[in-house]
Write an enzyme that holds these catalytic residues in place. Structure first.
Site, PDB file in Angstrom:
ATOM      1  N   ARG A  35       0.839  -1.186   0.000  1.00  0.00           N
ATOM      2  CA  ARG A  35       0.000   0.000   0.000  1.00  0.00           C
ATOM      3  C   ARG A  35       0.885   1.251   0.000  1.00  0.00           C
ATOM      4  O   ARG A  35       1.841   1.351   0.759  1.00  0.00           O
ATOM      5  CB  ARG A  35      -0.864  -0.018   1.264  1.00  0.00           C
ATOM      6  N   LEU A  72       1.186   4.995   0.928  1.00  0.00           N
ATOM      7  CA  LEU A  72       0.497   5.881   1.865  1.00  0.00           C
ATOM      8  C   LEU A  72       0.323   7.285   1.307  1.00  0.00           C
ATOM      9  O   LEU A  72      -0.608   8.000   1.684  1.00  0.00           O
ATOM     10  CB  LEU A  72       1.257   5.952   3.192  1.00  0.00           C
ATOM     11  N   LYS A 132       2.624  11.248  -3.537  1.00  0.00           N
ATOM     12  CA  LYS A 132       3.624  12.286  -3.827  1.00  0.00           C
ATOM     13  C   LYS A 132       4.976  11.953  -3.195  1.00  0.00           C
ATOM     14  O   LYS A 132       6.010  11.968  -3.868  1.00  0.00           O
ATOM     15  CB  LYS A 132       3.107  13.635  -3.310  1.00  0.00           C
ATOM     16  N   THR A 133       4.975  11.642  -1.881  1.00  0.00           N
ATOM     17  CA  THR A 133       6.262  11.330  -1.243  1.00  0.00           C
ATOM     18  C   THR A 133       6.812   9.998  -1.754  1.00  0.00           C
ATOM     19  O   THR A 133       8.019   9.821  -1.856  1.00  0.00           O
ATOM     20  CB  THR A 133       6.126  11.304   0.292  1.00  0.00           C
ATOM     21  N   GLN A 145      10.546   9.136  -3.559  1.00  0.00           N
ATOM     22  CA  GLN A 145      11.488   8.057  -3.259  1.00  0.00           C
ATOM     23  C   GLN A 145      11.913   7.334  -4.535  1.00  0.00           C
ATOM     24  O   GLN A 145      13.083   7.000  -4.717  1.00  0.00           O
ATOM     25  CB  GLN A 145      10.869   7.064  -2.273  1.00  0.00           C
ATOM     26  N   GLY A 182       7.480  -0.814   2.266  1.00  0.00           N
ATOM     27  CA  GLY A 182       8.722  -0.034   2.371  1.00  0.00           C
ATOM     28  C   GLY A 182       9.238   0.327   1.000  1.00  0.00           C
ATOM     29  O   GLY A 182       9.314  -0.519   0.104  1.00  0.00           O
ATOM     30  N   GLY A 227      11.899   3.009   0.482  1.00  0.00           N
ATOM     31  CA  GLY A 227      13.067   3.897   0.481  1.00  0.00           C
ATOM     32  C   GLY A 227      14.226   3.378  -0.343  1.00  0.00           C
ATOM     33  O   GLY A 227      15.080   4.161  -0.770  1.00  0.00           O
ATOM     34  N   GLU A 228      14.284   2.075  -0.548  1.00  0.00           N
ATOM     35  CA  GLU A 228      15.502   1.521  -1.142  1.00  0.00           C
ATOM     36  C   GLU A 228      15.289   0.850  -2.490  1.00  0.00           C
ATOM     37  O   GLU A 228      16.195   0.840  -3.324  1.00  0.00           O
ATOM     38  CB  GLU A 228      16.146   0.556  -0.143  1.00  0.00           C
TER      39      GLU A 228
HETATM   40 MO1  MOS Z   1      19.177   2.010   4.622  1.00  0.00          MO
HETATM   41  S1  MOS Z   1      20.949   1.735   3.578  1.00  0.00           S
HETATM   42  O1  MOS Z   1      19.142   0.600   5.620  1.00  0.00           O
HETATM   43  O2  MOS Z   1      19.384   3.371   5.626  1.00  0.00           O
END
Ligand code: MOS
Length: 708
Positions: free
Chosen positions: A597, A599, A602-603, A607, A671, A673-674
């Site tokens: 999902r 959230l 935009k943000t 990422q 998640g 971010g990566e």
């Molecule tokens: Mo990420 S490289 O686990 O902050």
């Protein structure tokens, strides 16, 4: 339920940031603040035989100079999981160039910087291992985890395969270079320590500081309200933070140590060099019969860091025979650390370049090759909780215009420019850690939500506000999110793409707890709460309550035992290569992700855009260079260590493949971010091959490698 979650809500902290009202660690102003500047070693191995600080002590504004002679004694040896060994002036041994050997403390940063330049050290030099290739390879055993995974007999199957590709791929050392450099402000009040720290995790930083100084966790408070990017570099506590607290103890004043950009190439971690062999064996139709993924990675002579570089080879494709190994080599460098998708970013460059090579060897389209090797289970046979790899490849290909691609290398042109189109797949694991949250509803119909989690620039303040507001039935503007203080309820690091899943679940449960208490006040009549803030305010007033609290302690269940939980994605790059100059420009970039999902659209897209920018840097620019004679970094600055600038980044289009995964956690997020960087460099490298017919297996792809 109002549809707050998912909406492209503007960043709730955006105004604070653009007006400069958001205070970062280096900006924390305390009365009587002193400034520490580290003196760094200029040899990579040996010891400090003598250090002359007399001139520094006489320099204007200097309060004290801390060396191993007068440094407070601390516990620099004990280590928890994820900790790095600290270099905090407990002895004179030097393990790497730019290791801290002294701290000058003065009344201003300029005075401290000036005096630091006057410190003279004489070294007893010892032989240093400065070349990765010279270091002996060993099998890491730390934590009792086997770094290897074997299924079937991969080498026998490889030998018998109808088609095989077998190559070595190299990713050099890279440094994080967040916009905000590391900074620490440390203040003692008797035995109590308060630290304003540029960190991805105030709870883990508190644990480490307490251990180093022999204090109970309650004796340490760590605050990190705003962070200008972490990318893993701020995921562990580094020497300068402890040195700041030691300095503050020594001079009896609060001390700030703010790293300069060159010092960001010092004792604060980096992406280790990796050399990976990937061998693929396949049947004539491209179905994998064997996959070998062997990684050799750099660590330091005094510490061990290992990323799961080959881990994605157990996830992306099905194969009856699989070998994944991880080995390390000790060199006289600082200790490497997590850097955005620590294993998968590098592992995907190797695996997804190899898959492209296999596509050419078999003579099948690279997307079709990946679809033929799609799988419902991971290498251990666990079913995926959800898996949108196929949708990502198909929807991305459609948007990107993959069908326009002529598969023959060097077949497409735009004027005199060679045109190339490349694809790569992506995956990143979904984890969560225990987290707690506190929700306080007030009689004016507003709410305050607290979690120790840190917003490192990803938008955590915003998405957590959305989660809480939706569960409480309040508008976003009536919910105040407070983060980044170890005095708040426990949260894990903003790392490993786990904070939103972990703290977000706790925030939702705490808000639902408050909501249930409100409902009880209303005699369990949901209609009494339908009026939002006004109804809640009226309810609390009638009950004579100033505040009402909701709590939660959320933790993972046994879902990791039942399911393989991962995000998936696909990366598409189009490049223009100048055939005479060997310069590569990324002209278009499309990525697609199924990451549970979303959230906040935009943000989330920020990422994914950031991941593409990082992929461009990894593919074409980033390269920390060591002088092999001395072990010294030669490009410790942003003039010579290249990162993408706006002109290097084309329009990036990100596709979100909707995914409703009931297994991962309470809020259904995986998640994000990566995963954005995973496969991005491979997609660009594959596009460069398609454009030029030259396969570059050592990053970054520079003109000399293309013309050589
Ligand atoms: Mo990420 S490289 O686990 O902050």
């Amino acid at each position: 339920m109002n549809p707050l979650v998912g909406a492209p809500v503007d960043r709730v902290d955006g105004r604070l940031k653009v007006t400069g009202a958001a205070t970062y660690s280096a900006e924390v102003a305390l009365p009587n603040l002193a400034y520490g500047v580290m003196v760094l070693s200029s040899t990579a191995s040996g010891s400090v035989a003598a250090i002359d600080v007399a001139a520094a002590r006489r320099a204007p504004g200097v309060i004290d100079v801390m060396t191993s002679r007068n440094a407070p004694r601390v516990d620099a040896k004990s280590k928890g999981a994820g900790d790095r060994t600290l270099m905090v002036l407990q002895d004179d041994v030097v393990y790497y160039d730019r290791q801290p050997i002294a701290v000058v403390i003065a009344d201003t940063f300029e005075h401290a910087t000036d005096a630091a330049s006057l410190v003279r050290a004489r070294y007893a030099k010892a032989a240093a291992i400065t070349r990765f290739d010279d270091a002996a390879e060993y099998k890491p055993g730390a934590g009792g985890r086997d770094p290897d995974l074997r299924k079937g007999d991969a080498s026998a199957a490889l030998a018998q395969a109808a088609v095989k590709v077998d190559h070595t791929y190299v990713v050099p050392v890279e440094h994080h270079n967040p916009m905000e450099p590391h900074a620490t402000v440390a203040q003692w009040d008797g035995d109590r320590l308060t630290v304003y720290e540029a960190t991805q995790g105030v709870v883990s930083a508190r644990r480490k500081l307490a251990q180093v100084f022999g204090l109970p966790p309650t004796g340490v408070r760590v605050v990190a309200k705003f962070i200008g990017g972490g990318f893993g570099g701020k995921g562990t506590l580094w020497s300068h933070a402890v040195l700041a607290a030691m300095s503050a103890k020594l001079v009896g004043r609060p001390v700030k140590i703010a790293l300069t950009r060159p010092q960001m190439f010092g004792s604060v971690g980096f992406r280790p060099r990796t050399v990976q062999r990937v061998a693929l064996g396949a049947a004539a139709d491209g179905r994998l019969t064997s996959l070998v993924h062997e990684t050799s990675a750099q660590t330091s002579v005094f510490d061990e860091f290992m990323a799961g570089t080959g881990a994605l080879s157990a996830v992306l494709y099905g194969t009856p025979n699989l070998t994944i190994t991880h080995r390390l080599r000790r060199v006289n460098s600082a200790t490497p650390t997590f850097m955005r998708a620590p294993g998968e970013s590098c592992g995907s460059f190797a695996l997804e370049s190899a898959m492209d090579e296999l596509a050419y060897a078999v003579g099948v389209d690279p997307i079709e090759l990946r679809l033929r090797n799609d799988t419902d289970v991971d290498a251990q046979g666990l079913p995926f909780s959800s898996r949108a790899l196929r949708q990502c490849l198909e929807q991305g290909a459609e948007r990107f215009g993959w069908s326009r691609r002529d598969p023959r290398p060097r077949s497409m042109r735009d004027g005199r420019m060679l045109v190339g189109m490349g694809v790569a797949a992506a995956t990143y694991p979904t984890h969560r850690s225990p987290a707690s949250a506190l929700v306080q509803v007030r009689a004016d119909g507003s709410a305050t939500v607290r979690s120790a989690g840190v917003d490192i620039g990803t938008g955590a303040y915003t998405v957590f506000t959305q989660v809480a507001a939706e569960a409480l039935g309040l508008p976003v503007a009536r919910v105040r999110m407070e983060l980044g203080d170890s005095a708040f309820p426990n949260a894990p690091n903003a790392g490993g793409s786990t904070l939103t899943a972990s703290a977000g679940s706790a925030i939702k449960l705490a808000a639902l707890d408050a909501r249930a208490k409100l409902l009880a006040l209303a005699g369990n009549d949901p209609a009494a709460l339908a009026g939002g803030a006004d109804a809640i305010a009226a309810l609390l007033r009638r009950a004579g309550l100033a505040t009402l609290e909701g709590h939660s302690d959320a933790k993972p269940g046994d879902e990791q035992q039942k399911y393989a939980m991962h995000s998936f994605g696909a990366q598409f790059a189009e490049v223009r290569v100048d055939p005479d100059l060997g310069t590569v420009r990324v002209a278009r970039f499309v990525n697609a992700f199924g990451a549970g999902r979303i959230l906040n659209e935009k943000t989330a897209k920020s990422q994914f855009l950031g991941g593409a920018v990082w992929g461009i840097g990894m593919a074409l620019l980033e390269d920390t260079r060591y002088d092999e004679r001395t072990g010294r970094i030669m490009n410790a600055n942003l003039a010579e260590y290249l990162v993408p600038v706006n002109a290097d980044v084309p329009a990036v289009e990100s596709i979100i493949v909707p995914e409703d995964d009931p297994h991962v956690n309470e809020i259904g997020v995986k998640g994000i971010g990566e995963i954005g960087i995973v496969g991005a460099a491979a997609a660009i490298a594959n596009a460069v091959y398609h454009a030029t017919g030259t396969r570059v297996r050592e990053l970054p792809i520079t003109p000399e490698k293309l013309l050589g």
